[in-house]
Scaffold this active site. Sequence first.
Site, short mmCIF file in Angstrom:
data_model
loop_
_atom_site.label_atom_id
_atom_site.label_comp_id
_atom_site.label_asym_id
_atom_site.label_seq_id
_atom_site.Cartn_x
_atom_site.Cartn_y
_atom_site.Cartn_z
N LYS A 69 36.69 66.04 43.27
CA LYS A 69 36.75 65.95 44.74
C LYS A 69 35.51 65.23 45.28
O LYS A 69 35.62 64.33 46.12
CB LYS A 69 36.82 67.35 45.33
CG LYS A 69 36.67 67.39 46.83
CD LYS A 69 36.47 68.80 47.31
CE LYS A 69 35.05 69.27 47.13
NZ LYS A 69 34.89 70.70 47.43
N GLU B 237 39.12 68.87 53.52
CA GLU B 237 38.38 67.93 52.68
C GLU B 237 39.29 66.77 52.26
O GLU B 237 38.92 65.60 52.37
CB GLU B 237 37.82 68.64 51.44
CG GLU B 237 36.64 69.54 51.75
CD GLU B 237 36.12 70.32 50.55
OE1 GLU B 237 35.00 70.79 50.61
OE2 GLU B 237 36.86 70.47 49.55
N CYS C 230 35.83 70.90 42.37
CA CYS C 230 34.59 70.41 42.98
C CYS C 230 34.20 68.99 42.55
O CYS C 230 33.89 68.14 43.39
CB CYS C 230 33.43 71.33 42.62
SG CYS C 230 33.83 73.03 42.22
N HIS D 67 9.87 64.47 59.93
CA HIS D 67 10.31 63.50 60.92
C HIS D 67 10.39 62.10 60.33
O HIS D 67 9.54 61.75 59.53
CB HIS D 67 9.32 63.51 62.10
CG HIS D 67 9.75 62.64 63.23
ND1 HIS D 67 10.79 62.97 64.07
CD2 HIS D 67 9.29 61.44 63.64
CE1 HIS D 67 10.94 62.02 64.96
NE2 HIS D 67 10.05 61.07 64.72
N TYR E 211 39.42 74.93 53.66
CA TYR E 211 38.44 73.88 53.35
C TYR E 211 39.01 72.81 52.42
O TYR E 211 38.70 71.62 52.58
CB TYR E 211 37.13 74.49 52.83
CG TYR E 211 37.08 74.82 51.34
CD1 TYR E 211 36.58 73.90 50.43
CD2 TYR E 211 37.50 76.05 50.85
CE1 TYR E 211 36.51 74.19 49.08
CE2 TYR E 211 37.43 76.36 49.52
CZ TYR E 211 36.94 75.43 48.62
OH TYR E 211 36.89 75.73 47.28
N GLU F 125 15.15 68.35 61.04
CA GLU F 125 13.98 68.84 61.78
C GLU F 125 14.40 69.66 62.99
O GLU F 125 13.65 70.52 63.46
CB GLU F 125 13.06 67.69 62.18
CG GLU F 125 13.62 66.73 63.20
CD GLU F 125 12.66 65.57 63.52
OE1 GLU F 125 11.52 65.84 63.90
OE2 GLU F 125 13.07 64.40 63.37
N CYS G 185 36.82 73.63 38.49
CA CYS G 185 35.70 72.92 39.11
C CYS G 185 35.53 71.53 38.50
O CYS G 185 35.44 70.54 39.21
CB CYS G 185 34.43 73.75 38.94
SG CYS G 185 32.97 72.90 39.55
C1 FAD Z 1 40.33 71.28 45.12
C2 FAD Z 1 39.25 72.30 44.89
C3 FAD Z 1 37.98 72.03 45.33
C4 FAD Z 1 36.96 72.97 45.13
N1 FAD Z 1 35.71 72.68 45.56
C5 FAD Z 1 34.71 73.55 45.36
C6 FAD Z 1 33.38 73.24 45.79
O1 FAD Z 1 33.13 72.19 46.37
N2 FAD Z 1 32.41 74.13 45.53
C7 FAD Z 1 32.65 75.32 44.89
O2 FAD Z 1 31.72 76.10 44.65
N3 FAD Z 1 33.91 75.65 44.48
C8 FAD Z 1 34.93 74.79 44.71
N4 FAD Z 1 36.20 75.10 44.29
C9 FAD Z 1 36.44 76.44 43.69
C10 FAD Z 1 36.01 76.46 42.22
O3 FAD Z 1 36.65 75.42 41.53
C11 FAD Z 1 36.38 77.80 41.63
O4 FAD Z 1 35.81 78.82 42.40
C12 FAD Z 1 35.87 77.94 40.19
O5 FAD Z 1 36.35 76.93 39.37
C13 FAD Z 1 36.27 79.32 39.65
O6 FAD Z 1 35.89 79.44 38.31
P1 FAD Z 1 36.66 80.42 37.35
O7 FAD Z 1 35.87 80.48 36.10
O8 FAD Z 1 36.98 81.68 38.03
O9 FAD Z 1 38.06 79.75 37.08
P2 FAD Z 1 38.49 78.27 36.68
O10 FAD Z 1 37.37 77.32 36.77
O11 FAD Z 1 39.71 77.98 37.44
O12 FAD Z 1 38.84 78.40 35.13
C14 FAD Z 1 39.92 79.16 34.67
C15 FAD Z 1 40.43 78.53 33.40
O13 FAD Z 1 41.26 79.46 32.74
C16 FAD Z 1 42.33 78.74 32.14
N5 FAD Z 1 43.40 79.71 31.89
C17 FAD Z 1 44.10 80.43 32.80
N6 FAD Z 1 44.91 81.29 32.19
C18 FAD Z 1 44.72 81.14 30.85
C19 FAD Z 1 45.27 81.77 29.71
N7 FAD Z 1 46.17 82.75 29.81
N8 FAD Z 1 44.86 81.36 28.49
C20 FAD Z 1 43.95 80.35 28.37
N9 FAD Z 1 43.40 79.72 29.42
C21 FAD Z 1 43.76 80.13 30.65
C22 FAD Z 1 42.67 77.67 33.16
O14 FAD Z 1 43.35 76.59 32.55
C23 FAD Z 1 41.27 77.28 33.64
O15 FAD Z 1 40.74 76.21 32.89
C24 FAD Z 1 37.25 74.19 44.47
C25 FAD Z 1 38.54 74.47 44.02
C26 FAD Z 1 39.53 73.54 44.24
C27 FAD Z 1 40.91 73.83 43.77
#
Ligand code: FAD
Length: 456
Positions: free
Chosen positions: A50, A183, A47, A437, A179, A442, A42
């Site tokens: 973007k 976007e 997010c 308004h 999406y 609205e 994110c």
């Molecule tokens: C281009 C794009 C736009 C998006 N826009 C939106 C939006 O507008 N609104 C919205 O709500 N969501 C949006 N999302 C989705 C949102 O980013 C994810 O749903 C959210 O980040 C999920 O959080 P998470 O904690 O599951 O994983 P993440 O935020 O992906 O975090 C996982 C982390 O784990 C780390 N990792 C993985 N494996 C290991 C390991 N073995 N050891 C150590 N570290 C590790 C990764 O490096 C990463 O930093 C978007 C996603 C993308 C790709």
Amino acid sequence: MTFDYDLFVIGAGSGGTRAARIAAGHGAKVAVAEEFRIGGTCVIRGCVPKKVLVYASRFADAFADAAAFGWTIPQAPVFDWSVLRAAKETEISRLSDIYAANLERSKVEIFRQRAVVAQPQAVTLADGRTVSARHILIAAGGAPSMHPHIEGLEHTITSNEIFDLETFPRRLLVVGGGYIAVEFACLMQRLGSAVTVALRGDNILRGFDDDMRVGLRDQMQAAGVTFRFGALPVGVTLDGETRRVTISNGDTLDFDAVLIATGRHPATQGLGLEAAGVRLSPHGAVKVDGGSTTNVPSIHAVGDVTDRIALTPVAIREGHWLADRLFGGGSREVDYDAVASAVFTTPEIGTVGLTEAAAREKFDVVDIYKTSFRPLKATITGGSERVVMKLVVDGESDRLLGAHILGAEAGEIIQALGVAVKMGAKKADLDATMPVHPTAAEELVTMRERTARYIR
Ligand SMILES: Cc1cc2nc3c(=O)[nH]c(=O)nc-3n(C[C@H](O)[C@H](O)[C@H](O)COP(=O)(O)OP(=O)(O)OC[C@H]3O[C@@H](n4cnc5c(N)ncnc54)[C@H](O)[C@@H]3O)c2cc1C
């Protein structure tokens, strides 16, 4: 039995950092491992960056509209990708630092390296150390899915790379219709790319309400985006800096960049989960119960890695309530009903609850209230854009089942309407609400005439 940590979190993204901080706040000894940058998808490549690009892209419309409101812009505006890229980097670094500082302030130990599950209560770090933990949280997120049938995938990029391109692509092929694909298509087109979108289906945004899909497609086309429906690239070759793309219908097209945005998958490969006995779904998502615990009682998972609803606020909520349950005596389970969300295209989509199609499958009587109008601003500029608003109502109870908005600031509007849907508001409650308004929103409380009634 004593452990090095009460909770070891793999992944410092949205879900992992929230769980770590809340658990530490409850007095648990917590560590988190992050192999890339603190903040996760994110903050670093989702997010936040973007939205920065979306803001940048909308200046194009503002410049174009300005003359109708009396402004003269002395020179044609010039866009510099490297300035925007640097501004984006400053912002995500600032946020990443805040995330790290908050973890440290909460006394969460940070390991800036990869970690994998060694045993149900042990984790191995990339530097070779193994540490024990009473609980392990898998919060490893997701990764872009690459289309296996495209030859020359190495000449393409994903959303991970697009933010940091050295050179702004003047011709961009976006592959996919979800999406993230639309976007990027919208924002890159406004920043100056000639954008083509190639997708397997016959329209964008499968799963969204059909009126939103059609309305957005039309407005993207009007803004200059080219669509190739039912067409996917089969091969990409390099000719100098040009990506020569062969489409499934045999056409060959040249681009400066090819963005593969055909979906994301849970990042569970190589995490040691199968060896620890954790059950995964056929496409690799960690299977969890309503409290985010796997079939192995000491291993839990939240966020995109579980493939429930892949959105930041959902991952945060799952992480928070898991930590409350494990260390704070909490027992709440996340409610996935009526989760509002936005698509940050131009115009935006805001959506909550059931689409018309989903409601008609589930309910005996479905009433539709729909309006489509030119926003006030467009009447001055002569622009062709239209706002579309749609309410999906249970015809028997009058309860609002879903709301869908296509138009400026739809993401902001739907957040407020989402509260009403979540509270079980009825159409009559909207009717009883005084309009604000002059706004576009609205219209949501002034739709008197039913557009359609469907009886099953
Ligand atoms: C281009 C794009 C736009 C998006 N826009 C939106 C939006 O507008 N609104 C919205 O709500 N969501 C949006 N999302 C989705 C949102 O980013 C994810 O749903 C959210 O980040 C999920 O959080 P998470 O904690 O599951 O994983 P993440 O935020 O992906 O975090 C996982 C982390 O784990 C780390 N990792 C993985 N494996 C290991 C390991 N073995 N050891 C150590 N570290 C590790 C990764 O490096 C990463 O930093 C978007 C996603 C993308 C790709």
